[in-house]
Design a protein around this motif. Structure first.
Motif, mmCIF file in Angstrom:
data_model
loop_
_atom_site.group_PDB
_atom_site.id
_atom_site.type_symbol
_atom_site.label_atom_id
_atom_site.label_comp_id
_atom_site.label_asym_id
_atom_site.label_seq_id
_atom_site.Cartn_x
_atom_site.Cartn_y
_atom_site.Cartn_z
ATOM 1 N N LEU A 113 0.524 -1.044 0.086
ATOM 2 C CA LEU A 113 0.127 0.025 0.040
ATOM 3 C C LEU A 113 0.898 1.490 0.374
ATOM 4 C CD1 LEU A 113 -2.796 -0.912 2.669
ATOM 5 C CD2 LEU A 113 -2.982 -1.243 0.065
ATOM 6 N N LYS A 114 2.564 1.300 -0.119
ATOM 7 C CA LYS A 114 3.052 2.314 -0.177
ATOM 8 C C LYS A 114 2.295 3.292 -1.114
ATOM 9 C CE LYS A 114 6.922 0.767 -1.758
ATOM 10 N NZ LYS A 114 6.995 -0.470 -1.692
ATOM 11 N N CYS A 115 1.430 2.766 -2.353
ATOM 12 C CA CYS A 115 1.802 4.326 -3.425
ATOM 13 C C CYS A 115 -0.039 5.223 -2.850
ATOM 14 C CB CYS A 115 1.326 3.844 -4.464
ATOM 15 S SG CYS A 115 2.983 3.894 -5.148
ATOM 16 N N PHE A 116 -1.001 4.054 -1.489
ATOM 17 C CA PHE A 116 -1.612 4.364 -1.607
ATOM 18 C C PHE A 116 -1.972 4.670 -0.079
ATOM 19 C CE2 PHE A 116 -1.654 0.790 -4.521
ATOM 20 C CZ PHE A 116 -2.128 1.104 -6.005
ATOM 21 N N PRO A 117 -1.310 5.940 1.156
ATOM 22 C CA PRO A 117 -1.315 6.091 2.086
ATOM 23 C C PRO A 117 -2.892 6.608 2.545
ATOM 24 C CG PRO A 117 -1.006 8.050 0.395
ATOM 25 C CD PRO A 117 -0.602 6.937 -0.365
ATOM 26 N N SER A 118 -3.254 6.694 1.489
ATOM 27 C CA SER A 118 -4.840 7.448 2.576
ATOM 28 C C SER A 118 -5.853 5.529 2.262
ATOM 29 C CB SER A 118 -6.494 8.299 1.387
ATOM 30 O OG SER A 118 -6.375 7.657 -0.177
ATOM 31 N N VAL A 119 -5.262 4.381 1.984
ATOM 32 C CA VAL A 119 -6.466 3.301 2.240
ATOM 33 C C VAL A 119 -6.102 2.390 3.709
ATOM 34 C CG1 VAL A 119 -6.850 1.295 0.552
ATOM 35 C CG2 VAL A 119 -6.399 3.544 0.151
ATOM 36 N N TYR A 120 -7.451 2.005 3.709
ATOM 37 C CA TYR A 120 -7.490 1.290 5.317
ATOM 38 C C TYR A 120 -6.885 -0.287 4.979
ATOM 39 C CZ TYR A 120 -9.878 -1.074 9.376
ATOM 40 O OH TYR A 120 -9.427 -1.693 10.447
ATOM 41 N N THR B 23 -18.912 7.510 15.875
ATOM 42 C CA THR B 23 -18.184 8.236 16.020
ATOM 43 C C THR B 23 -20.011 9.461 15.641
ATOM 44 O OG1 THR B 23 -18.582 9.027 13.526
ATOM 45 C CG2 THR B 23 -16.649 7.325 14.218
ATOM 46 N N GLU B 24 -19.044 10.966 15.938
ATOM 47 C CA GLU B 24 -20.453 11.579 15.415
ATOM 48 C C GLU B 24 -20.780 11.645 13.669
ATOM 49 O OE1 GLU B 24 -21.419 13.934 16.925
ATOM 50 O OE2 GLU B 24 -20.304 13.432 18.864
ATOM 51 N N SER B 25 -22.235 12.365 13.483
ATOM 52 C CA SER B 25 -22.447 11.846 12.156
ATOM 53 C C SER B 25 -21.842 12.752 11.521
ATOM 54 C CB SER B 25 -24.077 12.412 11.517
ATOM 55 O OG SER B 25 -24.482 11.526 12.769
ATOM 56 N N GLU B 26 -21.406 13.691 11.440
ATOM 57 C CA GLU B 26 -20.088 14.853 11.294
ATOM 58 C C GLU B 26 -19.065 14.162 10.372
ATOM 59 O OE1 GLU B 26 -21.870 15.383 13.865
ATOM 60 O OE2 GLU B 26 -23.427 16.728 12.923
ATOM 61 N N GLU B 27 -18.341 13.216 11.261
ATOM 62 C CA GLU B 27 -17.339 12.920 10.767
ATOM 63 C C GLU B 27 -17.234 11.958 9.402
ATOM 64 O OE1 GLU B 27 -14.518 11.431 13.867
ATOM 65 O OE2 GLU B 27 -16.267 12.582 15.229
ATOM 66 N N ILE B 28 -18.557 11.683 8.988
ATOM 67 C CA ILE B 28 -18.820 10.967 7.846
ATOM 68 C C ILE B 28 -19.052 11.975 6.792
ATOM 69 C CG2 ILE B 28 -19.853 8.975 6.815
ATOM 70 C CD1 ILE B 28 -21.835 7.821 8.822
ATOM 71 N N VAL B 29 -17.663 11.748 6.071
ATOM 72 C CA VAL B 29 -17.382 12.855 5.031
ATOM 73 C C VAL B 29 -16.167 13.083 4.255
ATOM 74 C CG1 VAL B 29 -16.173 14.024 6.742
ATOM 75 C CG2 VAL B 29 -17.139 15.662 4.973
ATOM 76 N N GLY B 30 -16.535 13.176 3.279
ATOM 77 C CA GLY B 30 -15.437 12.977 2.196
ATOM 78 C C GLY B 30 -15.156 11.596 1.932
ATOM 79 N N GLN B 31 -13.977 11.005 0.061
ATOM 80 C CA GLN B 31 -13.486 10.202 0.202
ATOM 81 C C GLN B 31 -12.983 9.720 0.756
ATOM 82 O OE1 GLN B 31 -13.937 11.486 -4.476
ATOM 83 N NE2 GLN B 31 -16.017 9.690 -4.276
ATOM 84 N N GLY B 32 -11.772 10.559 2.002
ATOM 85 C CA GLY B 32 -10.191 9.385 1.836
ATOM 86 C C GLY B 32 -10.309 8.655 3.281
ATOM 87 N N LEU B 33 -9.500 8.012 4.096
ATOM 88 C CA LEU B 33 -9.589 7.484 5.429
ATOM 89 C C LEU B 33 -10.693 7.204 6.197
ATOM 90 C CD1 LEU B 33 -7.341 4.814 5.765
ATOM 91 C CD2 LEU B 33 -6.266 6.450 6.904
ATOM 92 N N SER B 34 -10.642 8.960 6.239
ATOM 93 C CA SER B 34 -11.865 8.106 7.662
ATOM 94 C C SER B 34 -13.020 8.066 7.162
ATOM 95 C CB SER B 34 -12.116 10.067 7.872
ATOM 96 O OG SER B 34 -12.761 10.712 7.035
ATOM 97 N N ARG B 35 -13.181 7.335 6.112
ATOM 98 C CA ARG B 35 -15.170 6.769 5.874
ATOM 99 C C ARG B 35 -14.295 5.297 5.936
ATOM 100 N NH1 ARG B 35 -18.723 9.451 2.476
ATOM 101 N NH2 ARG B 35 -20.027 7.671 3.292
ATOM 102 N N ALA B 36 -13.023 5.151 5.942
ATOM 103 C CA ALA B 36 -12.961 3.789 6.378
ATOM 104 C C ALA B 36 -13.549 3.111 7.583
ATOM 105 C CB ALA B 36 -11.393 3.219 6.474
ATOM 106 N N TRP B 37 -13.277 3.945 8.593
ATOM 107 C CA TRP B 37 -14.011 3.733 10.476
ATOM 108 C C TRP B 37 -14.958 4.381 10.398
ATOM 109 C CZ3 TRP B 37 -13.333 8.479 12.537
ATOM 110 C CH2 TRP B 37 -11.700 8.731 12.423
#
Ligand SMILES: C[S@@+](CC[C@H](N)C(=O)[O-])C[C@H]1O[C@@H](n2cnc3c(N)ncnc32)[C@H](O)[C@@H]1O
Length: 207
Positions: A10-17, A121-135
């Motif tokens: 995953l070296k080239c994919f830093p925002s991936v779980y 989490t807070e509902s507001e944390e479900i946002v964007g398309q990055g790593l936080s969407r993994a959890w």
């Protein structure tokens, strides 16, 4: 039959779980279920939220799939990572960048896999398309799960099966009741306590 963890990079994919305890429990559960899975002679298999691609690739390798398997992720880099992992292990997975099973209106799958974002989490944390969407799972860690479950009524073949990860805070008993109302049976295929989490792999099928 054993399902070894596939190669991944995953070296080239830093925002991936990164594959974690939940990922490995999921693979262990699929290993336990391999006889049943093979008995279905599955031809259409999809992983929702494939992330690093390790889970779908392990199943593709175990089934010695000649057909292309599908995956979905909301994170475009995760789609690339999934295809990269499949390629590293000499299998083929086509990963679509989309939200849950939203674009599959008339498709049915024999096997659907989902290790969802389940953390409370807070509902507001479900946002964007990055790593936080993994959890980030919102209230009770259930906001994405509760959008996913009704889609199984349309997207799972009458003889198909879905496997999904949850934690205790997601209230697996309540999920069981929801699925019963939708006409599905539920079983716990595996559970494991790891530091900070009590994980379950649930199985849904129409029976
Ligand atoms: C817990 S990670 C699991 C990754 C990988 N399957 C594993 O087991 O290691 C959850 C994955 O679901 C994806 N995801 C979250 N919400 C999604 C949605 N609405 N539609 C599609 N994918 C989603 C995330 O980007 C992330 O890759």
């Amino acid at each position: 039959m054993s399902l070894p963890t596939p190669l991944y990079d995953l070296k080239c994919f830093p925002s991936v779980y990164e594959p974690s305890e939940d990922t490995f429990l999921f693979i262990d559960a699929l290993e336990t279920e391999m006889d049943f899975i093979k008995s279905l002679n599955p031809t259409s298999i999809i992983e929702v939220g494939s992330g690093n691609g390790v889970v779908i690739t392990s199943l593709a390798a175990a089934l010695k799939c000649t057909q292309v398997l599908f995956a979905i992720d909301i994170n475009p880099l995760a789609c690339l990572a999934t295809e990269h992992t499949a390629h590293l292990n000499k299998t083929t997975v086509e990963c679509l960048n989309m939200d849950l099973l939203s674009n599959f209106k008339d498709s049915v799958f024999d096997i659907i896999l989902f290790n969802p974002p389940y953390v409370v989490t807070e509902s507001e944390e479900i946002v964007g398309q990055g790593l936080s969407r993994a959890w980030a799972g919102g209230i009770n860690g259930r906001e994405i799960i509760d959008k996913f479950l009704p889609k199984l009524r349309d997207c799972l073949h009458s003889k198909g099966v879905c496997y999904m990860i949850t934690i205790k805070e997601n209230k697996p008993d309540e999920i069981k009741e929801i699925m019963l109302d939708f006409g599905f049976k539920t079983a716990i295929v595996k559970e494991r306590k790891v530091p900070g989490e009590h994980l379950f792999v649930l199985k849904f099928w129409r029976g």
